[in-house]
Design a protein around this motif. Structure first.
Motif, PDB file in Angstrom:
ATOM      1  N   LEU A 195      -0.937   5.751 -11.945  1.00  0.00           N
ATOM      2  CA  LEU A 195      -1.074   5.945 -10.504  1.00  0.00           C
ATOM      3  C   LEU A 195       0.263   5.685  -9.823  1.00  0.00           C
ATOM      4  O   LEU A 195       0.678   6.413  -8.919  1.00  0.00           O
ATOM      5  CB  LEU A 195      -2.141   4.999  -9.940  1.00  0.00           C
ATOM      6  CG  LEU A 195      -3.566   5.244 -10.435  1.00  0.00           C
ATOM      7  CD1 LEU A 195      -4.512   4.265  -9.777  1.00  0.00           C
ATOM      8  CD2 LEU A 195      -3.996   6.664 -10.137  1.00  0.00           C
ATOM      9  N   GLU A 196       0.942   4.612 -10.289  1.00  0.00           N
ATOM     10  CA  GLU A 196       2.235   4.281  -9.689  1.00  0.00           C
ATOM     11  C   GLU A 196       3.223   5.416  -9.910  1.00  0.00           C
ATOM     12  O   GLU A 196       3.970   5.804  -8.998  1.00  0.00           O
ATOM     13  CB  GLU A 196       2.770   2.973 -10.273  1.00  0.00           C
ATOM     14  CG  GLU A 196       2.133   1.767  -9.603  1.00  0.00           C
ATOM     15  CD  GLU A 196       2.329   0.492 -10.403  1.00  0.00           C
ATOM     16  OE1 GLU A 196       3.001   0.535 -11.456  1.00  0.00           O
ATOM     17  OE2 GLU A 196       1.795  -0.536  -9.971  1.00  0.00           O
ATOM     18  N   MET A 200       5.166   7.518  -7.119  1.00  0.00           N
ATOM     19  CA  MET A 200       6.635   7.595  -7.111  1.00  0.00           C
ATOM     20  C   MET A 200       7.075   9.050  -6.982  1.00  0.00           C
ATOM     21  O   MET A 200       8.046   9.361  -6.315  1.00  0.00           O
ATOM     22  CB  MET A 200       7.193   7.032  -8.431  1.00  0.00           C
ATOM     23  CG  MET A 200       6.920   5.564  -8.604  1.00  0.00           C
ATOM     24  SD  MET A 200       8.222   4.602  -7.888  1.00  0.00           S
ATOM     25  CE  MET A 200       9.223   4.331  -9.339  1.00  0.00           C
ATOM     26  N   ASP A 201       6.304   9.928  -7.633  1.00  0.00           N
ATOM     27  CA  ASP A 201       6.655  11.345  -7.568  1.00  0.00           C
ATOM     28  C   ASP A 201       6.279  11.972  -6.239  1.00  0.00           C
ATOM     29  O   ASP A 201       6.458  13.168  -6.028  1.00  0.00           O
ATOM     30  CB  ASP A 201       5.949  12.118  -8.697  1.00  0.00           C
ATOM     31  CG  ASP A 201       6.522  11.742 -10.047  1.00  0.00           C
ATOM     32  OD1 ASP A 201       7.625  11.178 -10.048  1.00  0.00           O
ATOM     33  OD2 ASP A 201       5.862  11.985 -11.079  1.00  0.00           O
ATOM     34  N   GLY A 202       5.696  11.166  -5.375  1.00  0.00           N
ATOM     35  CA  GLY A 202       5.432  11.645  -4.027  1.00  0.00           C
ATOM     36  C   GLY A 202       4.079  12.282  -3.813  1.00  0.00           C
ATOM     37  O   GLY A 202       3.871  12.956  -2.807  1.00  0.00           O
ATOM     38  N   ALA A 203       3.151  12.091  -4.753  1.00  0.00           N
ATOM     39  CA  ALA A 203       1.817  12.660  -4.564  1.00  0.00           C
ATOM     40  C   ALA A 203       1.055  11.847  -3.524  1.00  0.00           C
ATOM     41  O   ALA A 203       1.174  10.620  -3.465  1.00  0.00           O
ATOM     42  CB  ALA A 203       1.067  12.654  -5.885  1.00  0.00           C
ATOM     43  N   SER A 204       0.281  12.534  -2.693  1.00  0.00           N
ATOM     44  CA  SER A 204      -0.533  11.817  -1.710  1.00  0.00           C
ATOM     45  C   SER A 204      -1.664  11.100  -2.454  1.00  0.00           C
ATOM     46  O   SER A 204      -1.969  11.413  -3.599  1.00  0.00           O
ATOM     47  CB  SER A 204      -1.114  12.801  -0.702  1.00  0.00           C
ATOM     48  OG  SER A 204      -2.037  13.641  -1.371  1.00  0.00           O
ATOM     49  N   GLU A 205      -2.331  10.155  -1.763  1.00  0.00           N
ATOM     50  CA  GLU A 205      -3.434   9.417  -2.404  1.00  0.00           C
ATOM     51  C   GLU A 205      -4.545  10.366  -2.831  1.00  0.00           C
ATOM     52  O   GLU A 205      -5.135  10.217  -3.888  1.00  0.00           O
ATOM     53  CB  GLU A 205      -3.985   8.353  -1.457  1.00  0.00           C
ATOM     54  CG  GLU A 205      -3.156   7.085  -1.366  1.00  0.00           C
ATOM     55  CD  GLU A 205      -2.920   6.402  -2.713  1.00  0.00           C
ATOM     56  OE1 GLU A 205      -3.803   6.485  -3.595  1.00  0.00           O
ATOM     57  OE2 GLU A 205      -1.845   5.810  -2.913  1.00  0.00           O
TER      58      GLU A 205
END
Lengths: 307, 445
Positions: A195-196, A200-205
């Motif tokens: 998840l982290e 970090m790669d900028g994916a939204s929740e």
């Protein structure tokens, strides 16, 4: 339901002869006579009622009364019984089947959705009050649904929802056990590091949940879906007190109503249709178990081995 | 196993709803609704039309409702059935205590009427003209629906008792049809000796059956006067019943089978249960439930407790009542009257219901009806005579459904253990008294 118990004990490959004294390879346990016998008894215990059901759904009402329960009568009326089951009382059985499907799709489906969302959130996010929620969920697992039925009835009655499908669907949405299972499963199946990395790669929740977490949760979802489906499919007491109009009955209630006709002055005695209807009622559940078996078995084993 | 759980569930549901029913209805006292409703008012309501909801499982009401709507096209009768017995009362009590979803007309069996009328759950139908119908009905049912000058429902059917017996079995073992209960006991011994698998009757303890037999034996255990009640099983009639039935139990002459189960239907069909003392509505159930024994059974008068005595009793039977919270009472009464006193009666009798009205019971066509199932016997003659011989001074408790639900925990023990029937009845009496006091009744001891 109990179909799980009858799952064959491991794979039954042909027994190979071994020379005594040789060290056994791990993972291939010796056959245990006692266990095999116990297993056979359990298989009998679960399969005999099913066989009884199949045999007796081939009999007419008269045949039921004057033949042995575990063998066929002289009359073979299975097709007539199936036709009569679907046509009796203007085909209300079909309506009950559709009602049950509706309750399962909306109730069990909704319960699974809520359990997945809630379980994921509880497993992977920190927020105040989490311990309290844990206590409430564990406590709720212990409360039998029957104990809540009368208070729930009074509440729904105040809201004017009794005798509507909502009175069955809304309480079915709550599955403390499903939530707990999803919670434990999500904690084990989704590495926090993953998840982290996604974050970090900028994916939204939302994207993290749908594209990273959800595929990993699939076995757990199937398991919870099976549990809630079986619970909703078999639910009897809740619809019993909520519904009065037979047009909204699920199968359980409808069959019970047919059965109790035999206890009514002037009532039509249709044990043959009750039995055939019961057989038709369990077929979809058996099918669901057979098709989803591999998913939910892997789901139950999750977290049992440290990798 | 299934029976026990369902009994527990039933207990829970019944106790909770009874409690709710009594408390909720205690508040809504309105006796202002006593002004007379003229026939003109009812006709006006019928002309205006509207919807009524009827909760009833009686199968012939379907045709009656259809006919009624044909006669009054503006009225829509919404007949909700499928459910009977405890579940029906649970739903009705729930609706009454919630104050919502109450039907306009409800089927209520005679033994349960008191529970609803005393908690003011039902409309007094006397102002609607029901009080003028008294002479149309046989005394047993009318006594059950009325209380002084109040009328809480109209009798729909009745269950004057008769003895049904398997003639094939009786002939095979040369047993004569018993005319007294002592002869019945002898017949039971003779039959069971000749065929150890066969029993004269099945009984594992059935509250409705026991109270009916007490009724016939002249016992009057329940006295009800408003909220004052008395329970006492210590009288001569009860002694007669205890003596005979204790012997049947001690000598293991009763089949250990519960009524209305598939085992029971099976026993009635294969000759292992040879007689059945029950209400005159039974023929319809024989036809659909025991099709394989067609031609084997016959009806006879109930055995007497004293030779020559003609006293009979009722078993089962129900009324249509109008709940106090019904929305459209004029239409509800009109339907009730149509179904149970007017044109509906003929329709229902022709479909197999057993009437409570004198005209139908005494009519030549009814009495001469031949029952194919009973080998062409004109059984209605026997039933009609029984109906005329029902003593009318019997009353049930205002909480009879609850009392019946604890029957198997008290009297029922006598059937399965060494407890004596007399002790079981005493235990039932004590438990009923205790419950009555808890519910706020003045119980005389």
């Amino acid at each position: 339901m109990s179909t799980s118990v009858t799952a064959p004990p491991a794979k039954s490959t042909a027994p190979r002869l071994r020379t005594p004294g040789k060290k056994r390879t791990p993972g291939k346990p010796k056959r245990n006579v006692l266990l095999t016998v116990l297993m056979a008894v359990m298989v009998l215990y679960t399969v005999v009622p099913l066989i009884w059901l199949i045999i007796n759904s081939t009999k007419t009402q008269a045949g039921l009364a004057d033949s042995n329960g575990l063998w066929f009568a002289h009359d073979f009326a299975l097709w007539d019984n199936i036709r009569d089951t679907f046509t009796y009382h203007d085909g209300i059985f079909g309506r009950w089947l559709l009602n049950t499907l509706l309750y399962v799709v909306l109730g069990a489906g909704g319960a699974t959705l809520l359990a997945v969302l809630g379980g994921y959130a509880l497993a992977k996010f920190d927020f105040p009050g989490k311990r309290a929620i844990f206590a409430v969920v564990i406590g709720a697992v212990a409360v039998p649904g029957t104990a809540l039925a009368v208070p729930t009835f009074l509440m729904f009655s105040k809201m004017g929802l009794t005798d509507t499908p909502w009175a069955v669907i809304i309480p079915s949405l709550v599955s403390p056990f499903g939530l707990y299972l999803m919670w434990v499963f999500a904690a084990e199946a989704i590495p926090t590091e993953l998840l982290e990395a996604a974050r970090m790669d900028g994916a939204s929740e939302a994207r993290t949940f749908f594209q990273v977490a959800l595929p990993l949760l699939a076995p757990g979802i199937v398991t919870v879906l099976l549990f809630t489906t079986v619970a909703t499919w078999n639910n009897y007491f809740l619809p019993l007190i909520m519904l009065k109009d037979p047009d909204w009955y699920p199968l359980t209630l409808g069959l019970s109503a047919w059965s109790s006709q035999a206890q009514t002055i002037g009532g039509d005695v249709i044990f043959n249709l009750v039995i055939t209807g019961s057989l038709l009622t369990i077929l979809p559940l058996i099918a669901a178990f057979l098709f989803l078996q591999k998913y939910w078995q892997s789901g139950l084993a999750a977290g049992s081995v440290k990798e | 196993m299934r029976r026990t759980t369902s009994r527990i569930l039933r207990g829970i549901a019944l106790v909770s709803t009874l409690a709710l029913g009594v408390t909720a209805c205690g508040g809504s006292d309105d006796d202002s609704d006593t002004k007379a409703v003229s026939a003109g008012d009812i006709q006006a309501a019928l002309d205006k039309g509207g919807d009524i909801t009827v909760w009833a499982w009686e199968p012939t009401l379907k045709t009656v409702a259809a006919d009624f709507q044909k006669k009054y096209p503006k009225v829509k009768v919404n007949l909700v059935s499928e459910r009977s017995g405890d579940k029906h009362y649970t739903a009705l009590s729930n609706a009454i205590s919630a104050g919502k979803g109450v039907p306009d007309v409800a089927q209520v069996e005679y033994f349960a009427l008191g529970q609803y009328s005393l908690t003011k759950g039902l409309t007094d139908l006397a102002p609607y003209g029901a009080d003028k119908l008294a002479s149309k009905y046989t005394p047993g049912p009318w006594n059950a629906v009325s209380d002084g000058d109040k009328v809480y429902g109209l009798p729909m059917d009745s269950g004057p008792m008769a003895l049904f017996y398997n003639k094939t079995v009786f002939d095979k073992y040369k047993i004569t049809v018993p005319t007294t209960w002592d002869e019945y006991l002898d017949a039971a011994r003779k039959l069971h000796k000749a065929d150890p698998k066969a029993y004269i009757a099945n009984d594992l303890g059935d509250a409705g059956f026991t109270t009916s037999l007490l009724w016939q034996a002249g016992s009057r255990p329940y006295k009800v006067d408003g909220t004052k009640v008395a329970v006492n099983f210590d009288d001569a009639g009860a002694k007669k019943f205890e003596t005979v039935w204790q012997k049947l139990i001690d000598e293991k002459l009763l089949a250990p089978v519960n009524g209305w189960t598939d085992d029971w239907y099976k026993g009635l069909g294969d000759g292992t249960i040879a007689t059945l003392a029950t209400g005159a509505w039974m023929p319809a159930n024989f036809v659909t439930g025991v099709p394989n024994a067609k031609g084997q059974w016959r009806a006879a008068a109930m055995p007497a407790w004293t030779a020559g005595d003609k006293a009979s009793a009722e078993n089962g039977g129900s009324s249509l009542a109008v709940p106090a919270l019904a929305k459209n009472k004029e239409l509800a009464y009109a339907f009730t009257e149509y179904a149970n006193s007017g044109a509906g009666v003929a329709t229902r009798v022709s479909e197999g219901a057993f009437p409570a009205t004198k005209a139908e019971l005494e009519s030549a066509s009814f009495q001469s009806k031949k029952f194919d199932y009973f080998g062409g016997q004109e059984a209605n003659k026997i039933f009609a005579e029984s109906a005329a011989n029902v003593a009318s001074d019997w009353s049930y408790l205002p909480f009879q459904p609850y009392a019946n639900s604890i029957f198997n925990d008290t009297v029922g023990k006598a059937y399965v253990s060494t407890t004596k029937l007399a002790d079981g009845l005493k235990a039932w009496q004590d438990a009923s008294v205790k419950y009555g006091e808890e519910q706020g009744f003045t119980v005389e001891k």
